[in-house]
Design a protein around this motif. Structure first.
Motif, PDB file in Angstrom:
ATOM      1  N   ARG A   8       1.032  -1.074   0.314  1.00 47.93           N
ATOM      2  CA  ARG A   8       0.372   0.210   0.007  1.00 47.93           C
ATOM      3  C   ARG A   8       1.238   1.215  -0.281  1.00 47.93           C
ATOM      4  O   ARG A   8       2.385   1.229   0.411  1.00 47.93           O
ATOM      5  CB  ARG A   8      -0.963  -0.263   1.544  1.00 47.93           C
ATOM      6  N   GLU A 442      -9.204   0.742   4.170  1.00 50.11           N
ATOM      7  CA  GLU A 442      -8.593   1.064   3.101  1.00 50.11           C
ATOM      8  C   GLU A 442      -8.504   2.832   2.781  1.00 50.11           C
ATOM      9  O   GLU A 442      -8.488   3.632   3.985  1.00 50.11           O
ATOM     10  CB  GLU A 442      -9.390   0.615   2.267  1.00 50.11           C
ATOM     11  N   ASN A 460      -5.323   1.157  -1.867  1.00 55.49           N
ATOM     12  CA  ASN A 460      -4.777   0.427  -0.612  1.00 55.49           C
ATOM     13  C   ASN A 460      -5.766  -0.007   0.178  1.00 55.49           C
ATOM     14  O   ASN A 460      -7.184   0.317   0.546  1.00 55.49           O
ATOM     15  CB  ASN A 460      -4.149   2.248  -0.212  1.00 55.49           C
TER      16      ASN A 460
END
Length: 702
Positions: A8, A442, A460
């Protein structure tokens, strides 16, 4: 124990570097972070990270982080259930607005808001219901001039041209230190290597700063400039370009350049030299070098925005790029074309449709300058602010005259904070609602992809499971909205999860359903290292949102400010002025509670040139008192030949040893708040942005 690799982007600054995070499953079903490293497969950041990224695990594990809603009872904090908390907020805010009007409730949104997409997508779902003109944010602390100038010249406050750093042959940086900031309103991971590549291909880097910063130290040329006088240098540069015929033609249709040329004719390098401290011939030569380069970028960041002529500075920067043919040109400055295009999806913004009640400061995009926040609370009368909602913000440490703001917060009827900590600001709250930690939800960068030096995108995924009973930030705003709507009888519009909103934005964008990329959240999940969508390209002509569909080079609000600039007195000999400074291990006030970011060599000192120390009978390492119009602090002074004589520098965001703050590591750090010295009356008169640089101060022995 099972180990897993996750990919991420770091969200802690604007560089959005790609990360590889290794976790290990525990016997109780939880996950433990083992390591955080740079993602070598990320085409944008190329494996680069800074120390902040490694500290993500410290945020996750911080014992001081709040993990459930907390209600203040005197000096104590007691847990409260979510539904009870939502009902309490609705009752108190609705009651205050019923008695005193909608504007009696105000909102302050801090810098971390743009680092978290749930806040970007859903904060207004609740805050919009308040229907208050008392909206404030960190934008008017350090970057409002950027947005205002783009709105005036290009028709949209987010249509900001970004340096094409990977292709330029000449980069002129004013008031920016990307080696410390990792880029700012210029999303540029791995910036040091990119600047070294510029030099390796025969290009030139010039930095203008009152301090020989980390970036200035690697530059081919560094020029000291008097704080608050960058506009004088920029006027001298632009005047030289006009006078010596150094401009290039541009493909952009433009209005008002002849008017600009006539209006600034009096601001010659010779006239400006005394004000900015740069010799006239050096100003002229810099203009010649810039214009003579195959391609060039003029880029100014926080240091030129946070001063009395911040809007003039940003206007002049745009004009220098325009006049030399470097606006909307490869190797010059270009507008990013992000996968989720906020420029295409939103209106251009508005300015000065209303003003603040006490000082008459102009709104921009529905927000008032934060320098007016305290006086709007402290000044009695109709419209006085009596309640405040803060979102991921710490204005006591980040806005001018923090001590005055403390006094104002202490007198409120009610205060709500959506935050992870009891900090210098939230300690005044009646209620604190904490969202999940960054790695528990997220993320998609709606903002920083707009300012990236390449067109990039990624989604992400959460790294860690959401704890039982916890709410993401967007869920908090939905809960608040439902409670407030029920209390006030307002019909609430339906909403959707942030991920669905991003999916719609991706599909509707330039790389969505109608393109070969077919971007969607599902497609991005197939690319955990992100997707590179190519280099920046000229596109401004087709994206202009001005009424004329031309670049408006001579906005009336800027021309009207020229007389104020001309009338400003020349700096007094012997006067000390204060500037801030940044550090790669810090970001404003919210990263000082993590040991790995505060360890090492202290960096809280007031930096001062040895000659200025000697003239005042002071020595390196001594405790000193620093006084301004609004306050006094005590701090250790450090001798530094990197400082321009007559200038002192103090990093912002420190000063955590205040009563009631529950930040164990941060509270033990030395240092004082620079914003106990900055003056809420010192402003950029055009935009209302705080003038945090160039504050007159006195330094004496403690």
């Amino acid at each position: 124990m099972t180990k897993t690799l996750h990919h991420r982007a770091c969200h802690l600054c604007e560089a959005i570097c790609g990360l590889t995070i290794e976790t290990e499953d525990q016997a109780d079903g939880s996950r433990r972070i083992l390591a955080i490293k740079g993602d070598a497969q990320d085409s944008f950041s190329r494996g680069h990270i800074c120390p902040k990224a490694v500290a993500l695990q410290d945020i996750q594990n911080d014992p001081d982080r709040i993990r459930q809603p907390m209600r203040r009872a005197g000096n104590e904090w007691l847990p409260i259930e979510w539904d009870e908390a939502f009902a309490l907020v609705a009752e108190r805010l609705a009651d205050i607005q019923a008695r005193h009007g909608n504007n009696a409730v105000a909102v302050y949104q801090g810098n971390p808001s743009v680092h978290n997409y749930g806040l970007m997508t859903h904060s207004n779902y609740f805050l919009g219901l308040l229907r208050t003109r008392g909206r404030f944010s960190a934008t008017s602390v350090d970057q409002l001039p950027h947005h205002l100038i783009s709105q005036q010249m290009y028709g949209h406050g987010l249509l900001i041209p970004i340096p094409d750093i990977d292709h330029t042959q000449f980069m002129l940086i004013l008031g920016g230190n990307p080696l410390a900031s990792n880029g700012s309103i210029m999303t540029v991971p791995d910036v040091e290597k990119r600047l070294k590549a510029l030099q390796a291909r025969g290009g030139k880097l010039v930095v203008v700063d009152p301090r020989r910063s980390e970036t200035a130290a690697m530059a081919d040329q560094h020029l000291f400039v008097r704080p608050g006088q960058d506009a004088a240098l920029l006027f001298g540069l632009l005047n030289t370009l006009f006078e010596e015929g150094l401009g290039r033609t541009t493909h952009l249709e433009t209005e008002g350049l002849d008017q600009v040329r006539e209006a600034i004719a009096r601001f010659t390098p010779e006239a400006m030299s005394q004000r900015c401290g740069v010799p006239a011939e050096r100003i002229r030569q810099l203009a010649r070098d810039f214009a003579g380069a195959e391609s060039a970028v003029c880029y100014g960041r926080m240091g030129v925005s946070t001063q009395a002529f911040g809007s003039l500075c940003q206007w002049l920067i745009q004009l220098i790029n325009l006049v030399t043919g470097n606006l909307d040109r490869v190797g010059g400055v270009l507008c990013t074309e992000p996968a989720v295009d906020l420029v295409a999806a939103t209106s251009g913004g508005h300015f000065n449709r209303w003003q603040s009640r006490v000082s008459g400061l102009p709104e921009y995009g529905g927000e008032l300058p934060v320098a007016a926040l305290a006086e709007e609370m402290l000044t009695p009368g109709e419209g006085q602010i009596r309640a405040l909602v803060t979102v991921a913000g710490n204005p006591v440490l980040s806005t001018p005259n923090g001590r005055q703001l403390e006094q104002a917060l202490d007198g409120l009827e009610f205060m709500l904070s959506i935050d992870l900590y009891i900090n210098e600001t939230t300690r005044y709250a009646d209620l604190i609602l904490p969202p999940t930690a960054p790695l528990e939800h997220e993320h998609y960068d709606t903002t920083f992809n707009v300012f990236a030096v390449r067109n990039v995108t990624r989604f992400n995924e959460p790294v860690l499971a959401k704890p039982a009973g916890a709410l993401d930030d967007w869920e908090i705003f939905v809960g608040l909205a439902r409670a407030f709507a029920a209390r006030t009888g307002v019909e609430l519009k339906p909403t959707m999860a942030p991920q669905q909103m991003i999916d719609l934005g991706l599909r509707a964008g330039a790389y969505g359903d109608r393109s070969e990329h077919k971007l969607s959240v599902a497609r991005l999940r197939e690319h955990p290292h992100g997707v590179d969508l190519g280099p920046l390209k000229p596109n401004l002509a087709g994206r202009l949102k001005t009424a004329s569909r031309k670049v408006e080079a001579a906005p009336s609000i800027l021309l009207a400010d020229l007389d104020r600039f001309a009338a400003q007195p020349v700096p007094r000999e012997g006067e000390l002025v204060l500037i801030g400074r940044r550090h790669v291990r810090s970001n404003n006030s919210w990263m000082h509670n993590y040991h790995r970011l505060v360890k090492g060599k202290p960096r809280h000192q007031l930096l001062m040139h040895p000659h200025d120390l000697e003239a005042r009978g002071l020595v390196d390492g001594q405790r000193v008192r620093v006084r301004s119009r609004v306050g006094m602090i005590e701090v250790e002074v450090g001798a530094s030949e990197d400082m321009m004589p007559g200038v002192v520098s103090l990093p912002h965001g420190w000063g955590h040893a205040r009563p009631g703050v529950r930040l164990g590591i941060a509270s033990e750090q030395p240092g004082a708040s620079a914003n106990d010295l900055t003056d809420e009356r010192q402003l950029d008169a055009v935009s209302g942005n705080a003038a945090l640089n160039g504050v007159p101060v006195e330094v004496v022995a403690a």
